[in-house]
Design a protein around this motif. Structure first.
Motif, PDB file in Angstrom:
ATOM      1  N   LEU A  32      11.398  19.054  -5.408  1.00 32.39           N
ATOM      2  CA  LEU A  32      12.032  18.307  -3.797  1.00 32.39           C
ATOM      3  C   LEU A  32      12.953  17.863  -3.875  1.00 32.39           C
ATOM      4  CD1 LEU A  32       8.980  17.276  -2.211  1.00 32.39           C
ATOM      5  CD2 LEU A  32      10.012  19.554  -1.495  1.00 32.39           C
ATOM      6  N   GLN A  33      12.789  17.419  -5.546  1.00 36.74           N
ATOM      7  CA  GLN A  33      14.325  16.836  -5.821  1.00 36.74           C
ATOM      8  C   GLN A  33      15.752  17.643  -6.290  1.00 36.74           C
ATOM      9  OE1 GLN A  33      13.236  13.552  -5.212  1.00 36.74           O
ATOM     10  NE2 GLN A  33      15.002  13.281  -6.852  1.00 36.74           N
ATOM     11  N   GLN A  34      15.436  18.585  -6.738  1.00 28.06           N
ATOM     12  CA  GLN A  34      16.312  19.932  -7.139  1.00 28.06           C
ATOM     13  C   GLN A  34      17.043  20.046  -5.504  1.00 28.06           C
ATOM     14  OE1 GLN A  34      14.542  22.642  -9.295  1.00 28.06           O
ATOM     15  NE2 GLN A  34      13.793  21.796 -11.209  1.00 28.06           N
ATOM     16  N   GLU A  35      16.104  20.175  -4.731  1.00 23.93           N
ATOM     17  CA  GLU A  35      16.786  21.044  -3.390  1.00 23.93           C
ATOM     18  C   GLU A  35      17.492  20.034  -2.712  1.00 23.93           C
ATOM     19  OE1 GLU A  35      16.688  24.797  -1.576  1.00 23.93           O
ATOM     20  OE2 GLU A  35      15.803  23.860  -3.484  1.00 23.93           O
ATOM     21  N   LEU A  36      17.036  18.977  -2.465  1.00 29.64           N
ATOM     22  CA  LEU A  36      17.159  18.017  -2.181  1.00 29.64           C
ATOM     23  C   LEU A  36      18.882  17.515  -2.511  1.00 29.64           C
ATOM     24  CD1 LEU A  36      15.386  14.914  -1.669  1.00 29.64           C
ATOM     25  CD2 LEU A  36      16.361  16.650   0.071  1.00 29.64           C
ATOM     26  N   LEU A  37      19.572  17.976  -4.027  1.00 29.70           N
ATOM     27  CA  LEU A  37      20.411  17.665  -4.598  1.00 29.70           C
ATOM     28  C   LEU A  37      21.344  19.378  -4.484  1.00 29.70           C
ATOM     29  CD1 LEU A  37      20.939  15.276  -6.390  1.00 29.70           C
ATOM     30  CD2 LEU A  37      20.477  16.362  -8.397  1.00 29.70           C
ATOM     31  N   GLN A  46       0.949  -1.133  -0.393  1.00 28.45           N
ATOM     32  CA  GLN A  46      -0.070  -0.273   0.265  1.00 28.45           C
ATOM     33  C   GLN A  46       0.466   0.966   0.152  1.00 28.45           C
ATOM     34  OE1 GLN A  46      -3.361   0.610   2.259  1.00 28.45           O
ATOM     35  NE2 GLN A  46      -4.420  -1.542   1.891  1.00 28.45           N
ATOM     36  N   ILE A  47       2.159   1.246   0.648  1.00 24.82           N
ATOM     37  CA  ILE A  47       2.572   1.867   0.794  1.00 24.82           C
ATOM     38  C   ILE A  47       3.822   2.492  -0.882  1.00 24.82           C
ATOM     39  CG2 ILE A  47       5.351   3.105   1.370  1.00 24.82           C
ATOM     40  CD1 ILE A  47       4.553   1.983   4.453  1.00 24.82           C
ATOM     41  N   ILE A  48       3.682   1.281  -1.361  1.00 22.69           N
ATOM     42  CA  ILE A  48       4.149   2.022  -2.718  1.00 22.69           C
ATOM     43  C   ILE A  48       2.760   2.033  -3.729  1.00 22.69           C
ATOM     44  CG2 ILE A  48       5.153   0.336  -4.652  1.00 22.69           C
ATOM     45  CD1 ILE A  48       6.229  -2.142  -3.208  1.00 22.69           C
ATOM     46  N   ASP A  49       1.730   2.442  -3.138  1.00 22.57           N
ATOM     47  CA  ASP A  49       1.009   2.209  -4.049  1.00 22.57           C
ATOM     48  C   ASP A  49       0.927   3.743  -3.733  1.00 22.57           C
ATOM     49  OD1 ASP A  49      -0.478   0.231  -5.558  1.00 22.57           O
ATOM     50  OD2 ASP A  49      -1.035  -0.332  -3.961  1.00 22.57           O
ATOM     51  N   GLY A  50       0.657   4.548  -2.292  1.00 23.31           N
ATOM     52  CA  GLY A  50       1.226   5.941  -1.676  1.00 23.31           C
ATOM     53  C   GLY A  50       1.796   6.226  -3.125  1.00 23.31           C
ATOM     54  N   TYR A  51       3.097   5.873  -2.258  1.00 18.08           N
ATOM     55  CA  TYR A  51       4.352   6.985  -3.011  1.00 18.08           C
ATOM     56  C   TYR A  51       4.110   6.978  -4.741  1.00 18.08           C
ATOM     57  CZ  TYR A  51       7.346   7.588   0.919  1.00 18.08           C
ATOM     58  OH  TYR A  51       7.471   7.501   2.067  1.00 18.08           O
ATOM     59  N   VAL A  52       3.672   6.279  -5.429  1.00 13.33           N
ATOM     60  CA  VAL A  52       3.650   6.188  -7.085  1.00 13.33           C
ATOM     61  C   VAL A  52       2.276   7.287  -7.199  1.00 13.33           C
ATOM     62  CG1 VAL A  52       3.578   5.191  -9.085  1.00 13.33           C
ATOM     63  CG2 VAL A  52       4.720   3.715  -7.272  1.00 13.33           C
ATOM     64  N   ASP A  53       1.555   7.114  -6.444  1.00 21.10           N
ATOM     65  CA  ASP A  53       0.365   7.744  -6.805  1.00 21.10           C
ATOM     66  C   ASP A  53       0.898   9.694  -6.571  1.00 21.10           C
ATOM     67  OD1 ASP A  53      -2.335   7.917  -7.196  1.00 21.10           O
ATOM     68  OD2 ASP A  53      -2.863   8.167  -5.047  1.00 21.10           O
ATOM     69  N   ARG A  54       1.318   9.713  -5.382  1.00 22.87           N
ATOM     70  CA  ARG A  54       1.936  11.343  -4.632  1.00 22.87           C
ATOM     71  C   ARG A  54       2.355  11.873  -5.659  1.00 22.87           C
ATOM     72  NH1 ARG A  54      -1.638  12.108  -2.758  1.00 22.87           N
ATOM     73  NH2 ARG A  54      -1.737  11.768  -0.351  1.00 22.87           N
ATOM     74  N   PHE A  55       4.328  11.024  -6.461  1.00 19.01           N
ATOM     75  CA  PHE A  55       5.125  11.929  -7.091  1.00 19.01           C
ATOM     76  C   PHE A  55       4.485  11.556  -8.560  1.00 19.01           C
ATOM     77  CE2 PHE A  55       8.410   9.745  -4.292  1.00 19.01           C
ATOM     78  CZ  PHE A  55       8.565  10.691  -3.759  1.00 19.01           C
ATOM     79  N   LEU A  56       3.590  10.850  -9.195  1.00 16.16           N
ATOM     80  CA  LEU A  56       3.050  10.778 -10.193  1.00 16.16           C
ATOM     81  C   LEU A  56       2.047  11.921 -10.799  1.00 16.16           C
ATOM     82  CD1 LEU A  56       4.499   8.129 -10.748  1.00 16.16           C
ATOM     83  CD2 LEU A  56       3.477   8.005 -13.121  1.00 16.16           C
ATOM     84  N   SER A  57       1.547  12.050  -9.637  1.00 18.55           N
ATOM     85  CA  SER A  57       0.141  12.913  -9.543  1.00 18.55           C
ATOM     86  C   SER A  57       1.303  14.263  -9.492  1.00 18.55           C
ATOM     87  CB  SER A  57      -0.837  12.687  -9.259  1.00 18.55           C
ATOM     88  OG  SER A  57      -0.459  12.926  -7.463  1.00 18.55           O
ATOM     89  N   GLN A  58       1.962  14.489  -9.565  1.00 18.43           N
ATOM     90  CA  GLN A  58       2.188  16.178  -8.676  1.00 18.43           C
ATOM     91  C   GLN A  58       3.658  16.297  -9.607  1.00 18.43           C
ATOM     92  OE1 GLN A  58       1.597  18.651  -5.539  1.00 18.43           O
ATOM     93  NE2 GLN A  58      -0.492  17.890  -5.678  1.00 18.43           N
ATOM     94  N   PRO A  59       4.199  15.878 -11.047  1.00 18.59           N
ATOM     95  CA  PRO A  59       5.788  15.681 -11.231  1.00 18.59           C
ATOM     96  C   PRO A  59       6.286  16.925 -11.262  1.00 18.59           C
ATOM     97  CG  PRO A  59       3.924  15.339 -12.770  1.00 18.59           C
ATOM     98  CD  PRO A  59       3.322  15.183 -11.574  1.00 18.59           C
ATOM     99  N   ALA A  60       5.574  17.967 -11.094  1.00 18.69           N
ATOM    100  CA  ALA A  60       6.234  19.180 -11.105  1.00 18.69           C
ATOM    101  C   ALA A  60       6.523  19.944  -9.886  1.00 18.69           C
ATOM    102  CB  ALA A  60       5.119  20.581 -12.221  1.00 18.69           C
ATOM    103  N   PHE A  61       5.881  19.680  -8.695  1.00 14.76           N
ATOM    104  CA  PHE A  61       6.757  19.676  -7.015  1.00 14.76           C
ATOM    105  C   PHE A  61       7.505  18.658  -6.713  1.00 14.76           C
ATOM    106  CE2 PHE A  61       5.218  18.128  -2.736  1.00 14.76           C
ATOM    107  CZ  PHE A  61       5.705  19.791  -2.387  1.00 14.76           C
ATOM    108  N   HIS A  62       7.252  17.689  -7.619  1.00 19.00           N
ATOM    109  CA  HIS A  62       8.002  16.240  -7.506  1.00 19.00           C
ATOM    110  C   HIS A  62       9.389  16.538  -7.746  1.00 19.00           C
ATOM    111  CE1 HIS A  62      10.095  12.450  -7.376  1.00 19.00           C
ATOM    112  NE2 HIS A  62      10.337  11.983  -6.888  1.00 19.00           N
ATOM    113  N   ARG A  63       9.409  17.223  -8.739  1.00 18.50           N
ATOM    114  CA  ARG A  63      11.163  17.658  -9.456  1.00 18.50           C
ATOM    115  C   ARG A  63      10.927  19.274  -8.808  1.00 18.50           C
ATOM    116  NH1 ARG A  63      12.945  16.624 -14.598  1.00 18.50           N
ATOM    117  NH2 ARG A  63      11.310  15.997 -14.967  1.00 18.50           N
TER     118      ARG A  63
END
Lengths: 219, 219
Positions: A109-114, A90-107
């Motif tokens: 976040l990743q930039q700020e980590l990097l 279920q957690i895998i479902d959750g992550y995939v769902d979250r990340f793919l539905s908000q690709p811009a925001f995810h991007r």
DNA sequence: TTGAATTAAACAAACGTTTAATTAATTTTT
DNA sequence: AAAAATTAATTAAACGTTTGTTTAATTCAA
């Protein structure tokens, strides 16, 4: 450039929507207040009027979007009707769902980590991930103690789960090459991709975790 | 700030070394020519004198470092004495070794994948990954055809391999949280980490790929 | 003496931010 | 309910810095 229709609804939120799209595409430093103002069709001064500064806009953006990220894992973790494998799935479902539905925001976040240029923002983003990490790792380790799972490197397995999704999300064009899509298409809009990613990760994690995968799969 | 000792050896290369470190930390846009000149202890004008422009410096930097990335996979792929699993394992070794030994350069590459502001650079970096992707995927698929491997999603499995390493490399402090290290330490200098990552990935990939893992492991 | 290497200074352009003036909306007073 | 007073929203222009780059003069090496 957007229609003025949006402004009348909620201008502040409209600016944040445009900002997350621009930051995702050009990066935080690569996006100027003037770009942003023009794209959102507002005066340059309005951004500082609403948010105080460019950096505060960024923080507001994080806080606004980040709330949605926590809920599901919390719910899954404390559900007594699920065994450890079901929780992981279920957690895998959750992550995939979250990340793919908000690709811009995810991007963003990743930039700020990097980039660790803006230390405060960096730590903010890391804090977002910390609790999730600990939760998932402890679920895996509980499964190991219960002898449902093999003795695995729970921390790196979590890295593999998240890392797989991140790898697909890293670059639109690289994703197209990886999946042999037509170049130029937006792979994240394809509903089949979500299913494909969850299936792969679940299968891989299951193969890795379960002691007798052949038996378990028959149920 | 470095000693002038370096300059006398090869000033151009010295600038590139400092540049890759700064770009990794602050990003391309976040690093100014003045920062760079000061950190490398050279005059501001020297950077344009040597490289022509900031962007050309960036390209020179990519081209200089990227050469080293190809060799090993080429060698592995065409080695007839290795079966498919052995090839995959050697490729995993290769990636982990490369990525962890050059964390700064790796970070710069990831940033450029994540930001599509400078389209030319973006495409350059993607081209670096394309051939590797195709090679690894075709090795996996050959194993599937030979019925050594299960029918897996070869493209996403490659994403999992690379993604796991990338996830660990994403942020120093997030890596420390993930691995429960002392905060502030540099995890990538720990020689045990490299072994731990390769072991985890190999085990996970093997569990996922092999039809009878218990049998195979005994050899 | 010739050409490359190095320097400090200056360049225009772009940056985030602020100001001061004006318009729009809201509240208060009549 | 209308008028006046007050607050909020919006604007164009300007602020001082910083940006990448260039110039013109100078030092160094061959």
């Amino acid at each position: 450039m957007y229609f003025t229709l949006y402004m009348s609804i909620d201008k502040k939120e409209h600016i944040m929507e445009v900002a997350v799209a621009l930051f995702a595409e050009k990066g935080y430093e690569g996006t100027s207040i003037r770009d942003l103002a023009h794209e959102a069709d507002v005066n340059i001064a309005m951004i500082n009027y609403y948010f105080g500064s460019k950096e505060k806009l960024f923080v507001a953006l994080l806080e606004n979007k980040a709330r949605f990220m926590r809920e599901r894992i919390d719910a899954v973790q404390s559900d007594p009707s699920l065994n450890e494998l079901e929780k992981i799935n279920q957690i895998i479902d959750g992550y995939v769902d979250r990340f793919l539905s908000q690709p811009a925001f995810h991007r963003v976040l990743q930039q700020e980590l990097l980039v660790s240029n803006r230390e405060l923002l960096h730590q903010n983003v890391i804090a977002l991930f910390t609790k999730n990490t600990q939760d998932v790792v402890s679920i895996i380790e509980k499964g190991v103690r219960k002898k449902i799972f093999r003795k695995v490197d729970s921390q790196l397995l979590f890295a593999s789960i998240i890392g797989t999704i991140n790898q697909v999300m890293l670059s639109r064009s690289m994703c197209n090459i990886l999946l042999k899509n037509e170049p130029g298409t937006n792979p994240y809009q394809d509903p089949a991709l979500k299913k494909r990613i969850t299936q792969h990760i679940k299968q891989m994690v299951q193969d890795h975790l379960l002691i007798h995968p052949a038996l378990q799969k028959q149920k």
